[in-house]
Design an enzyme around this catalytic site. Sequence first.
Site, PDB file in Angstrom:
ATOM      1  N   ASP A   1      -7.380  -3.961  -5.224  1.00 55.05           N
ATOM      2  CA  ASP A   1      -7.040  -2.669  -4.392  1.00 55.05           C
ATOM      3  C   ASP A   1      -5.776  -2.150  -4.889  1.00 55.05           C
ATOM      4  OD1 ASP A   1      -8.349  -4.555  -2.872  1.00 55.05           O
ATOM      5  OD2 ASP A   1      -8.179  -3.202  -0.978  1.00 55.05           O
TER       6      ASP A   1
ATOM      7  N   ASP B   1       0.737  -1.327   0.164  1.00 55.87           N
ATOM      8  CA  ASP B   1       0.001  -0.020   0.109  1.00 55.87           C
ATOM      9  C   ASP B   1       0.834   1.296   0.023  1.00 55.87           C
ATOM     10  OD1 ASP B   1      -2.784  -0.993  -0.045  1.00 55.87           O
ATOM     11  OD2 ASP B   1      -2.050  -1.778   2.047  1.00 55.87           O
TER      12      ASP B   1
END
Length: 416
Positions: A183, A114
């Site tokens: 994601d 991330d």
Amino acid sequence: MNKLKTIPIVAAASAVLFINMIPSQTNFIDKAFKSAEKQYESLCKEAEVLKRFPRTIDKEGKLKGTDEWDWTGGFFPGSLWFLYHQSGNEQTKAEAIKWTEDLEKAKDLDQHHDIGFVMYCSYGNGIKYSNDPTKIKEYQDIIIHSSNTALRRFDPKVGLIKSWNKKKAWDEKTVWEYPVIIDNMMNLEMLCYASDLTGDPKYRKVAISHADKTMKNHFRKDYSTYHVVDYDKNGKAIHHQTNQGYADESTWSRGQAWAIYGFTMMYRETKKAEYLKTAQQAAKFYINHPNIPSDKIPYWDFNAHQDGYRSDVDFPKRQLDYIPRDASAAAIVASALIELSTFSKAKDKALFLSFAKETLETLASPAYFADYGTNGGFLLKHSVGSQPHNSEVDVPLTYADYYFLEGLTRLKELKN
């Protein structure tokens, strides 16, 4: 000075037609920005006391924060940059700089995928909006460093950036060796920008490799998405499952949102026609789904508790007597659709822009936009972090605010 790209301006010949597609009732945009900045003044004070990046609230309604190693740290400073861009308020700018630079250690974040969320939503927005050449250069160097960190999780043999380390699926039998989640598409924009900055194509090549394999393995025939695809050491997809959705074959609404946004962005960066088709078809699946509520704010999963979908999570034990909405998914989709409309033609252009505007208007209404001094200082109510984990259900979430403000920014720029 190599600054970040903004949404492309449409050709002059079609500009008037395009702008006329934006419904005239857009007064809510400026009102929402003014209310948001006031609310975030309060949130900044609370965050300073907590000494952590705002993420959500606890059961008592008190602010819950996180450190720079969490995936959500970049959204709060990113939101402050959006607010500063609208108001020019120097105090808001000072807060944006402070909270952005408090993330610097995260340029070495490689425990999960991330880093793009963390560093690009913060430092990236600082590059866009600070107007300080010294800051811009400093922030660009950090983006390059962060992009090199991101490449540590890329295995050329697999062709994808690994999302998580080895872990078990909900069925308690399957072990994911090389899990990649939808994601992860959101981390690719930072890599494309790093290639722009350095002139080195390696970052963009990784982004394209990742997008190509995601496009091949994460989508069903109807352009709905799997959340998790697990790969073997040779890059073969061996499991298609979920971690935050209702069931392996259901469609988790925020996962679909990441797909729409991610492939729209990758089309902007590469002009590969298959990326545009994927984004458009994924958007139409979302917009035209029979379970999308009339106010355009989706349930946390499009198939939650429906016949034909078997969950590995014992949801009946939760004794929740309603299916929560997810304002975060709505905000992500709205922001993505505004950009997607600029790449689309005729009916698709009008469909995407109209749906985005209606979604943002709903999010700016009292049903979802919190009154001043409530909601822990966050803007939007009614988001869901992870229903299977019984975590952050029907609460504010920092990334819902971020994409809401980004969507408002994009819509206002088109309107102007």
